[in-house]
Design a protein around this motif. Structure first.
Motif, mmCIF file in Angstrom:
data_model
loop_
_atom_site.group_PDB
_atom_site.id
_atom_site.type_symbol
_atom_site.label_atom_id
_atom_site.label_comp_id
_atom_site.label_asym_id
_atom_site.label_seq_id
_atom_site.Cartn_x
_atom_site.Cartn_y
_atom_site.Cartn_z
ATOM 1 N N SER A 282 24.722 2.825 85.623
ATOM 2 C CA SER A 282 24.409 1.873 84.573
ATOM 3 C C SER A 282 25.187 0.588 84.860
ATOM 4 O O SER A 282 24.670 -0.304 85.513
ATOM 5 C CB SER A 282 24.736 2.472 83.207
ATOM 6 O OG SER A 282 24.371 1.561 82.212
ATOM 7 N N CYS A 283 26.468 0.528 84.491
ATOM 8 C CA CYS A 283 27.154 -0.772 84.599
ATOM 9 C C CYS A 283 27.347 -1.244 86.042
ATOM 10 O O CYS A 283 27.472 -2.442 86.271
ATOM 11 C CB CYS A 283 28.481 -0.745 83.854
ATOM 12 S SG CYS A 283 29.682 0.377 84.551
ATOM 13 N N TYR A 309 19.418 0.872 83.393
ATOM 14 C CA TYR A 309 20.093 -0.100 82.544
ATOM 15 C C TYR A 309 19.746 0.120 81.080
ATOM 16 O O TYR A 309 20.523 -0.193 80.210
ATOM 17 C CB TYR A 309 19.701 -1.512 83.000
ATOM 18 C CG TYR A 309 20.896 -2.335 83.388
ATOM 19 C CD1 TYR A 309 21.881 -1.814 84.207
ATOM 20 C CD2 TYR A 309 21.058 -3.643 82.925
ATOM 21 C CE1 TYR A 309 22.989 -2.553 84.547
ATOM 22 C CE2 TYR A 309 22.158 -4.389 83.262
ATOM 23 C CZ TYR A 309 23.125 -3.849 84.067
ATOM 24 O OH TYR A 309 24.227 -4.605 84.395
ATOM 25 N N LYS A 314 17.373 5.974 81.181
ATOM 26 C CA LYS A 314 18.338 7.073 81.346
ATOM 27 C C LYS A 314 17.649 8.391 81.019
ATOM 28 O O LYS A 314 17.913 9.420 81.642
ATOM 29 C CB LYS A 314 19.565 6.860 80.452
ATOM 30 C CG LYS A 314 20.490 5.736 80.921
ATOM 31 C CD LYS A 314 21.774 5.671 80.093
ATOM 32 C CE LYS A 314 22.716 4.583 80.591
ATOM 33 N NZ LYS A 314 22.318 3.213 80.210
ATOM 34 N N VAL A 331 27.359 4.866 76.484
ATOM 35 C CA VAL A 331 28.655 4.824 77.168
ATOM 36 C C VAL A 331 29.526 5.929 76.569
ATOM 37 O O VAL A 331 30.189 5.731 75.557
ATOM 38 C CB VAL A 331 29.316 3.441 77.031
ATOM 39 C CG1 VAL A 331 30.690 3.435 77.705
ATOM 40 C CG2 VAL A 331 28.428 2.369 77.668
ATOM 41 N N THR A 335 27.047 11.307 78.000
ATOM 42 C CA THR A 335 25.966 10.641 78.739
ATOM 43 C C THR A 335 26.252 10.637 80.240
ATOM 44 O O THR A 335 25.358 10.889 81.063
ATOM 45 C CB THR A 335 25.765 9.200 78.219
ATOM 46 O OG1 THR A 335 25.356 9.279 76.855
ATOM 47 C CG2 THR A 335 24.717 8.454 79.021
ATOM 48 N N ALA A 336 27.511 10.366 80.623
ATOM 49 C CA ALA A 336 27.855 10.352 82.049
ATOM 50 C C ALA A 336 27.582 11.715 82.682
ATOM 51 O O ALA A 336 27.018 11.803 83.783
ATOM 52 C CB ALA A 336 29.321 9.959 82.238
ATOM 53 N N SER A 354 27.515 9.600 88.579
ATOM 54 C CA SER A 354 27.041 8.682 87.542
ATOM 55 C C SER A 354 28.139 7.727 87.117
ATOM 56 O O SER A 354 29.328 8.035 87.224
ATOM 57 C CB SER A 354 26.557 9.463 86.323
ATOM 58 O OG SER A 354 27.650 10.096 85.689
ATOM 59 N N THR A 356 28.720 4.885 83.832
ATOM 60 C CA THR A 356 28.241 4.150 82.654
ATOM 61 C C THR A 356 29.454 3.555 81.961
ATOM 62 O O THR A 356 30.488 4.221 81.830
ATOM 63 C CB THR A 356 27.405 5.044 81.713
ATOM 64 O OG1 THR A 356 26.958 4.240 80.612
ATOM 65 C CG2 THR A 356 28.192 6.240 81.181
#
Lengths: 421, 421
Positions: A282-283, A309, A314, A331, A335-336, A354, A356
């Motif tokens: 993501s980030c 993103y 996701k 975040v 989720t990670a 992963s 995020t």
């Protein structure tokens, strides 16, 4: 032997081009055990060039000068050399012959610019340039040997390799009591420079023949070890002892040595074990995938990367359950973990990584301010894990260190796991 | 005003790294009308650094020194500065406070290395470093102003831009009989430097007050225009006229001016129109996504990126029909078109971009050798299109130019399309 480099040209002092010729020559000389003492860059200004020539030849045994040998009006380095030596410029019959041959081979007549290149300082020695028109010129000034080379990188390198270095090598071999050198670069991750320093400097007194140096190459820090001794065997032995002690002190922080870069080392660890890899970002926005795929042959190991993103992607690409996103936010460690396992499963890879987080400058929450990043690692036959890190600095720095952190989670896992038979 | 640069560090004289800090600073100073007179690089050798400091400060009005300010034992540039000035090193309470704050924010205790950074030569002025620990230090030596900066590029640039250049600008403004300057950088894409040169150099004679310069910043080439005149108004007018003529000659090749970088310009074009974007990458491996997401706020426009390195993921993530992959292969216009439309649809974005090709060094076919890349563009309400390009150079270069090409397909499409009301 003290060696200095002098590079001339307005383009070198106005930011138009970066001087990579010197980097090339320095590395070649260092391989011979010679550390260049000084590099000087000056613009196309006659008194500056003449002055720099006189200063360098007063200090050094060898001065390698480049630039300003061509056919145009701003090429006057050899005139400055003549002024420095107090001699005149003379047309040289050998150079004139080479130029005539070269121009005739191209079906061109000698023009006034070309004729300029046949004029060299009296008492100097010209050497034919295999790649261009302007010859290499060798001058003795006081006790210093001066080499004058064209600045065009192709010609410069050909003359350095073919003419300059062989002469330097001969002089070095004849030096009484010469110093032999051996060199190692240890590349570390997860260590601030000050901590690296604290860990290895206590070792330095036990290795008096080895110079310890440091270099920051974010997100990495590198330790430079240079041994000096009266024989090559002693230099090699001193280096080996210091390297072993430093490796012991630094443990897994050392990921590679000399020119081994991070991504190839990690990919090789995976390939050797027959593993494959997928990433969900993501980030970091593709930075992890990009670093890995920049390595030739990475397609043997790297299967796919999802730059998810939006929350929707996701779920769609890496199967993060919508209720995890709703309950814990995009975040979060939940989720990670779901991203790492999801991308691994989607790609059918051995491992999934992963990232995020909030790279900034906007975003963040009171609990997870800008700079907070969750990194996930999932793998076949292992419990998925997540690490939460807090990074300072701007968006670029947060992304860079987050990418490094998640890759390190995988590298450390591989180092800890036994290689399957 | 005579300005010299002095860079210290063994890595700069042994071929380990190329000095790009000086290139950056030289260009910035040249923008202010200052041509750097000399750049000197020396290794981590105390007498060499001290000697170079004394020599430079005897010649110059301003000396900008970098490297050797960190926490490690080979960081002793300030000790050399103290020796050159004949003063002692003293712990500075201001610097100590900044270090304490910085370390506390990271939850770290001040270690001896960090404490070293609080010691500066007596009588010098420290300035806080916004990007790192070691402060900028300003010293007066004879008539010269010396600035000492860390060599880490991020810190160096922040201190150059935020602290050094503003002071230089103030001193320049106070110089009598000064020349006024105005400067513009035009940033172009899709133009080799020689073609850029051919297009604009015929314009130069009509703009005698403007100096035309060029800078390659792969995959871009930049045109630098600098006007000089006895008043600011005349310099501004001369610059405006030359800029208008060059923009006319270069058309859409100019994507931005001065500090406007490519990705922010493209994202702004999309945001202004309310558009969103998704990308599917094969050979660029995340490079396109990474460039876009490096821009703060890009999440307003960028929805997702699929790095589909395997055929399976091209189908799973971006819906490329398996029979297209079978019939035409993964590197084909059909696959590129399906990837662009597939990723657009998967992300629900206005536009989808795709890249698939052979970046090398391995791979390729007789029809599509290494360097062949297919770039796709799909969008709501437009016919998807694909362009096949042939790129030379190594893997990094092919990836860089392929990423640039596909983004340009979108930018040119946006420029050609009317903005919706």
């Amino acid at each position: 032997m003290r060696v200095e480099l002098l590079c001339t040209g307005d383009e070198l002092v106005t930011g138009l081009i970066t001087d990579t010729n010197s980097t090339y020559l320095e590395a070649r000389l260092f391989d011979l055990g010679v550390k260049v003492a000084r590099v000087t860059l000056v613009g196309d200004v006659r008194p500056d060039i003449t002055g720099a020539l006189l200063e360098a030849s007063a200090r050094a045994d060898v001065v390698i000068v480049s630039g300003g040998l061509g056919p145009t009006a701003d090429d006057f380095t050899l005139e400055c050399a003549a002024a420095a030596a107090g001699v005149s410029m003379e047309e040289d019959a050998r150079v004139l012959g080479w130029l005539k041959e070269r121009y005739a081979a191209r079906g061109m007549a000698l023009n006034p610019g070309a004729l300029r290149m046949a004029r060299i300082p009296a008492g100097t020695e010209p050497v034919r340039n295999p790649q261009g028109s302007a010859p290499l010129v060798i001058q003795q000034l006081g006790r210093a040997h001066l080499f004058f080379l064209p600045g065009v990188p192709r010609e410069y390198r050909a003359l350095v390799d073919g003419e300059v270095l062989p002469r330097v090598r001969t002089w070095l071999a004849a030096e009484p009591g010469r110093t032999f050198r051996a060199f190692r670069l240890l590349r570390t991750v997860r260590l601030p420079e000050s901590v690296l320093n604290e860990r290895v400097m206590p070792l330095a007194p036990s290795h008096p023949r080895v110079v310890f140096g440091f270099r920051t190459h974010a997100p990495e820090n590198h330790l430079k070890l240079m041994a000096e001794a009266p024989t090559q065997a002693e230099a090699d032995a001193a280096l080996a002892a210091a390297e072993a002690a430093c490796r012991l002190a630094l443990g897994t922080h050392v990921y590679g040595a000399d020119s081994s870069e991070y991504a190839p080392v990690l990919l090789e660890l995976l390939a050797r074990r027959g593993h494959s890899l997928a990433v969900a970002e993501s980030c970091t926005g593709g930075l992890v995938a990009q670093e890995l795929t920049a390595v030739p042959g990475s397609s043997q190991v790297f299967i796919g990367g999802a730059v998810a993103y939006s929350e929707k992607m996701k779920s769609a690409w890496v199967g993060v359950p919508p209720d995890i996103l709703e309950k814990h936010s995009a975040v979060s460690s939940q989720t990670a973990l779901a991203m790492a396992e999801g991308v691994r499963a989607a790609c059918g890879a051995t491992f999934g990584l992963s990232v995020t987080g909030y790279a900034g400058p906007g975003g963040g929450t009171p609990e997870d301010p800008v700079g907070t990043v969750y990194c996930g690692l999932a793998g076949l036959g292992m419990e998925p894990r997540c690490e939460r890190i807090s990074l300072s600095g701007d968006r670029d720095r947060v992304r860079l260190f987050a990418a490094s952190h998640v890759l390190e989670m995988l590298r450390l896992h591989l180092l800890a796991a036994p290689v399957s038979p």
